[in-house]
Design a protein around this motif. Structure first.
Motif, mmCIF file in Angstrom:
data_model
loop_
_atom_site.group_PDB
_atom_site.id
_atom_site.type_symbol
_atom_site.label_atom_id
_atom_site.label_comp_id
_atom_site.label_asym_id
_atom_site.label_seq_id
_atom_site.Cartn_x
_atom_site.Cartn_y
_atom_site.Cartn_z
ATOM 1 N N TRP A 118 1.495 23.027 -16.395
ATOM 2 C CA TRP A 118 0.527 23.471 -15.654
ATOM 3 C C TRP A 118 0.998 24.910 -15.657
ATOM 4 C CZ3 TRP A 118 -0.284 19.261 -12.135
ATOM 5 C CH2 TRP A 118 -0.380 18.491 -13.149
ATOM 6 N N PHE A 119 2.121 25.567 -14.919
ATOM 7 C CA PHE A 119 2.640 26.973 -14.130
ATOM 8 C C PHE A 119 3.261 27.658 -15.082
ATOM 9 C CE2 PHE A 119 1.449 24.434 -11.097
ATOM 10 C CZ PHE A 119 -0.362 25.140 -10.430
ATOM 11 N N GLY A 120 4.098 27.325 -16.495
ATOM 12 C CA GLY A 120 5.179 27.894 -16.505
ATOM 13 C C GLY A 120 6.316 27.883 -16.037
ATOM 14 N N TYR A 121 7.367 28.931 -16.805
ATOM 15 C CA TYR A 121 8.698 28.431 -16.561
ATOM 16 C C TYR A 121 8.937 29.960 -15.771
ATOM 17 C CZ TYR A 121 10.658 25.992 -20.034
ATOM 18 O OH TYR A 121 11.042 24.297 -20.896
ATOM 19 N N ASP A 122 7.983 30.531 -14.985
ATOM 20 C CA ASP A 122 8.308 31.563 -14.170
ATOM 21 C C ASP A 122 8.769 31.095 -12.968
ATOM 22 O OD1 ASP A 122 5.851 30.829 -14.106
ATOM 23 O OD2 ASP A 122 5.548 33.336 -14.526
ATOM 24 N N LEU A 123 8.479 31.890 -12.079
ATOM 25 C CA LEU A 123 8.444 31.250 -10.095
ATOM 26 C C LEU A 123 7.927 30.221 -9.902
ATOM 27 C CD1 LEU A 123 10.447 31.722 -8.151
ATOM 28 C CD2 LEU A 123 7.862 33.926 -7.337
ATOM 29 N N THR A 124 6.259 30.147 -10.332
ATOM 30 C CA THR A 124 5.586 29.649 -9.591
ATOM 31 C C THR A 124 6.047 27.932 -9.176
ATOM 32 O OG1 THR A 124 4.249 31.351 -10.425
ATOM 33 C CG2 THR A 124 2.817 29.423 -9.905
ATOM 34 N N PRO A 125 6.082 27.986 -10.639
ATOM 35 C CA PRO A 125 6.272 25.980 -10.781
ATOM 36 C C PRO A 125 7.583 25.903 -9.666
ATOM 37 C CG PRO A 125 6.800 26.761 -12.475
ATOM 38 C CD PRO A 125 6.871 28.475 -11.883
ATOM 39 N N LYS A 126 8.744 26.190 -9.665
ATOM 40 C CA LYS A 126 9.493 26.246 -7.933
ATOM 41 C C LYS A 126 9.134 26.814 -6.687
ATOM 42 C CE LYS A 126 12.119 27.388 -12.325
ATOM 43 N NZ LYS A 126 11.612 27.785 -13.575
ATOM 44 N N VAL A 127 8.325 27.299 -6.448
ATOM 45 C CA VAL A 127 7.869 27.731 -5.445
ATOM 46 C C VAL A 127 6.836 26.521 -5.003
ATOM 47 C CG1 VAL A 127 6.310 28.739 -3.616
ATOM 48 C CG2 VAL A 127 8.077 30.760 -5.772
ATOM 49 N N ILE A 128 6.345 26.172 -5.730
ATOM 50 C CA ILE A 128 5.552 24.776 -5.527
ATOM 51 C C ILE A 128 5.968 23.357 -5.185
ATOM 52 C CG2 ILE A 128 4.125 23.261 -6.655
ATOM 53 C CD1 ILE A 128 2.727 25.534 -8.561
ATOM 54 N N VAL A 129 7.278 23.718 -5.556
ATOM 55 C CA VAL A 129 8.162 22.546 -5.591
ATOM 56 C C VAL A 129 8.971 22.087 -3.978
ATOM 57 C CG1 VAL A 129 10.591 20.868 -6.274
ATOM 58 C CG2 VAL A 129 8.774 20.899 -8.181
ATOM 59 N N VAL A 130 9.158 23.598 -3.711
ATOM 60 C CA VAL A 130 9.911 23.973 -2.472
ATOM 61 C C VAL A 130 8.861 23.993 -1.578
ATOM 62 C CG1 VAL A 130 10.773 25.789 -0.353
ATOM 63 C CG2 VAL A 130 11.630 25.165 -3.494
ATOM 64 N N VAL A 131 7.452 23.659 -1.470
ATOM 65 C CA VAL A 131 6.455 23.774 -0.712
ATOM 66 C C VAL A 131 6.079 22.385 -0.307
ATOM 67 C CG1 VAL A 131 4.221 24.256 -0.596
ATOM 68 C CG2 VAL A 131 5.797 26.166 -1.116
ATOM 69 N N LEU A 132 6.285 21.396 -2.176
ATOM 70 C CA LEU A 132 6.078 19.974 -1.447
ATOM 71 C C LEU A 132 6.891 19.704 -0.900
ATOM 72 C CD1 LEU A 132 5.141 19.169 -4.926
ATOM 73 C CD2 LEU A 132 3.470 19.314 -3.298
ATOM 74 N N PHE A 133 8.777 20.033 -1.292
ATOM 75 C CA PHE A 133 9.487 19.539 -0.033
ATOM 76 C C PHE A 133 9.384 18.996 1.365
ATOM 77 C CE2 PHE A 133 12.184 18.077 -3.984
ATOM 78 C CZ PHE A 133 12.808 17.662 -3.419
ATOM 79 N N CYS A 134 8.914 21.421 1.331
ATOM 80 C CA CYS A 134 9.265 21.500 3.024
ATOM 81 C C CYS A 134 7.561 21.207 3.614
ATOM 82 C CB CYS A 134 8.754 23.048 3.026
ATOM 83 S SG CYS A 134 10.985 23.732 2.372
ATOM 84 N N PHE A 135 6.450 21.281 2.861
ATOM 85 C CA PHE A 135 5.316 20.843 4.242
ATOM 86 C C PHE A 135 5.356 20.033 5.015
ATOM 87 C CE2 PHE A 135 0.931 19.014 3.234
ATOM 88 C CZ PHE A 135 0.080 19.719 3.756
ATOM 89 N N PHE A 136 5.696 18.102 4.651
ATOM 90 C CA PHE A 136 5.485 17.419 4.466
ATOM 91 C C PHE A 136 5.721 16.950 6.397
ATOM 92 C CE2 PHE A 136 6.962 13.132 6.114
ATOM 93 C CZ PHE A 136 5.679 12.379 6.129
ATOM 94 N N PRO A 137 7.969 18.032 6.857
ATOM 95 C CA PRO A 137 8.149 17.614 7.702
ATOM 96 C C PRO A 137 7.523 19.136 8.717
ATOM 97 C CG PRO A 137 8.992 18.457 6.753
ATOM 98 C CD PRO A 137 8.786 18.083 5.616
ATOM 99 N N ILE A 138 7.462 19.708 7.932
ATOM 100 C CA ILE A 138 6.346 21.022 9.269
ATOM 101 C C ILE A 138 4.776 20.182 9.521
ATOM 102 C CG2 ILE A 138 5.196 23.350 8.956
ATOM 103 C CD1 ILE A 138 7.210 24.076 6.914
ATOM 104 N N THR A 139 4.174 19.746 8.469
ATOM 105 C CA THR A 139 3.259 19.140 9.024
ATOM 106 C C THR A 139 2.460 18.265 10.071
ATOM 107 O OG1 THR A 139 2.039 19.908 6.827
ATOM 108 C CG2 THR A 139 0.607 19.199 8.251
ATOM 109 N N VAL A 140 3.644 17.502 9.274
ATOM 110 C CA VAL A 140 3.971 16.362 10.718
ATOM 111 C C VAL A 140 4.397 16.853 11.911
ATOM 112 C CG1 VAL A 140 4.615 14.664 11.196
ATOM 113 C CG2 VAL A 140 4.018 14.720 8.974
ATOM 114 N N ASN A 141 4.906 17.260 12.429
ATOM 115 C CA ASN A 141 5.692 17.786 13.497
ATOM 116 C C ASN A 141 4.679 18.794 14.569
ATOM 117 O OD1 ASN A 141 8.845 18.123 14.992
ATOM 118 N ND2 ASN A 141 9.199 17.587 12.159
ATOM 119 N N THR A 142 4.124 19.699 13.186
ATOM 120 C CA THR A 142 3.286 20.245 14.703
ATOM 121 C C THR A 142 1.543 19.578 15.020
ATOM 122 O OG1 THR A 142 3.931 22.170 12.981
ATOM 123 C CG2 THR A 142 1.776 22.409 14.511
#
Lengths: 260, 271
Positions: A118-142
């Motif tokens: 969907w997003f190609g080879y550049d920065l975007t898909p990697k940033v999204i994967v990082v967000v997917l990893f980080c989002f959960f612990p931050i949300t649940v704790n908050t």
């Protein structure tokens, strides 16, 4: 949580000693058994690889660091926003919260190739994967933190004539902050893994890319060099969050000391 | 069946009523059925008066303060502030709950200005006003200390400063010294007597301790067990300024015994 109130320096000593002993043992075993370098390089060989390729490694580390930091920052913003919505509205809580929890069961590694499509080879898909990893612990704790606000303190503020916004700013948010930072610390530790996963799936730069390239050529010492650097990256981010905690929440250490 | 000599109200000469409750009742519908917390409470607190309410635990004293502060609404009855019916009361009184509830992330000074901040007073001005009062509250050296660094008595004084600072016409204190040890408690009571002499604010003070009520107040109201009603309204004839030595005077001892009897009679009537 683990840091001793007055001796964090001493707190570093045991793990550092253990790590050093492990490295020494590893070095000795490789030297004694004459293990070939492509199979398991000695720590000295890894250090040499680090030295020889530092220019290249620095470039790749910077790429991974950028993805990691962007994804982490985005996850913090998104996590706080979603947690706020969940804590504010019963409807949002009942509709979104179960999905947030369920999203953790989706294998991110399986989703990563789709992001590439969907997003190609550049920065975007990697940033999204990082967000997917980080989002959960931050949300649940908050969410937990926003709910942990002392009801009696909220009532006290209301008796002073505070509106919902003031209650939010003066009690709910500050009492959620330690929880948010705890979540951010967990997220910081896994964020680098997210960036590496994103790079493994498809990329032209970054430590993950460097690892895959080196492994396919049996340059195992270079793989280890990249592993060391990504671990350091995670540690630095973790340390930064802990430092932020000390600066932002000086009262917290007092409370802890009081309780012990 | 129960003694009811409450309607004889003692009114200080020429003072305006600050707070009046007329037939205030409160019924909670809980998971275990209806609980009648208050039944037909009538009381008046006049300007500059220090009124104490004593009652057994669970008699609805805290419910009463919650209702006066506006956190809760009565099931029936009328509440007047400054002689006018007041249906929305949040922000009009200064409420001090049993726990000090100091925010752990705020310094003593910033905890003290909470009420002013909510009322929209600029922080700088609010801090200046709080700082001026710190010595009177024995907190001169603790402006920038966090609550975790304070002793129990100091925390309570900080909470009291927070309550006094916004200059509300009525202070509602809910067993403020209940959690303190006996010595600190006595020191705090004497300190509060002195403070009240200086500030002359109208105070409604809830406690389960008769001695504390007689020592501090101009008038003591005795509440019955649940459903809470005012069963006795007794003026305290002790001269001011007072200190702890009054507790051994005959007047004090007689009044204490009388109030204890009223409390016991109330309990007998309910049980």
């Amino acid at each position: 949580m683990s840091a001793h109130p007055q001796g964090w320096r001493r707190g570093w000593l045991p793990p550092a000693a253990l790590l050093l002993a492990g490295v020494a043992l590893w070095e000795a075993l490789v030297q004694i058994t004459q293990t070939p370098r492509w199979f398991l390089p000695a720590p000295s060989a890894v250090a040499a690889a680090l030295g020889e390729n530092w220019r290249l490694l620095a470039r790749h580390t910077l790429v991974t660091a950028e993805e990691t930091l962007l994804g982490f920052a985005l996850a913090c913003l998104l996590g706080v926003a979603v947690a706020t919505a969940i804590a504010f509205s019963r409807l949002v809580e009942r509709t979104i919260y179960p999905l947030v929890v369920a999203s953790q069961a989706v294998p991110i590694i399986a989703v990563a190739p789709l992001l590439l499509v969907w997003f190609g080879y550049d920065l975007t898909p990697k940033v999204i994967v990082v967000v997917l990893f980080c989002f959960f612990p931050i949300t649940v704790n908050t969410v937990d933190g926003l709910r942990a606000a002392d009801r009696a303190a909220v009532d006290l503020l209301r008796s002073m004539g505070a509106g919902p916004g003031q209650v939010w700013r003066l009690v709910r948010l500050p009492s959620a902050l330690p929880y948010l930072i705890s979540g951010a610390r967990v997220a910081a530790a896994v964020s680098v893994v997210g960036a590496l996963v994103g790079e493994w799936v498809g990329s032209a730069a970054g430590l993950g890319y460097f690892m895959i390239r080196s492994a396919s050529q049996f340059l195992t010492d270079r793989v280890f060099a990249a592993v060391v650097l990504s671990a350091l990256l995670g540690l630095v981010l973790f340390g930064a969050v802990s430092l932020l905690e000390r600066l932002l929440l000086p009262w917290q250490r007092l409370e802890r000391r009081e309780r012990t | 069946m129960q003694p009811r000599d409450t309607q004889r109200e003692t009114r200080p000469e020429g003072r305006a009523p600050r707070l009046a409750l007329r037939g205030v009742s409160k019924v909670f519908d809980g998971p275990r059925g209806r609980v009648e917390a208050l039944r037909g409470v009538d009381l008046t607190v006049y300007e500059g008066e220090f009124v104490a309410i004593v009652g057994p635990s669970g008699c609805g004293k805290s419910t009463l303060l919650n209702i006066v502060s506006g956190l809760d609404q009565p099931s029936a009855g009328l509440i007047l502030l400054d002689d006018a019916p007041a249906t929305s009361r949040l922000g009009r009184t200064a409420f001090m709950p049993q726990r000090d509830l100091l925010l752990p992330w705020r310094t003593v000074l910033d905890n003290a200005i909470l009420g002013l901040e909510i009322a929209g007073v600029p922080r700088r001005e609010a801090r200046a006003r709080a700082r001026a009062l710190l010595p009177r509250f024995g907190l001169a050296d603790f402006a920038d200390a966090y609550p975790a660094m304070l002793s129990g008595g100091m925390r309570q004084r900080a909470a009291l400063l927070r309550t006094v600072l916004p200059n509300k016409s009525l202070l509602l204190l809910d067993e403020p010294f209940g959690a303190l040890d006996a010595l600190t408690r006595a020191a705090m009571q004497e300190w509060l007597l002195g403070l009240w002499e200086d500030l002359r604010r109208t105070i409604l003070f809830v406690t389960h301790d008769i001695e504390e009520a007689v020592l501090l107040a101009d008038r003591v109201l005795v509440m019955s067990p649940r459903p809470g009603r005012i069963v006795r309204d007794a003026p305290v004839p002790l001269p001011r300024p007072r200190d702890y030595t009054v507790v051994t005077t005959p007047e004090f001892v007689v009044l204490r015994a009388e109030l204890l009897a009223a409390l016991r009679a109330g309990e007998g009537g309910a049980g």
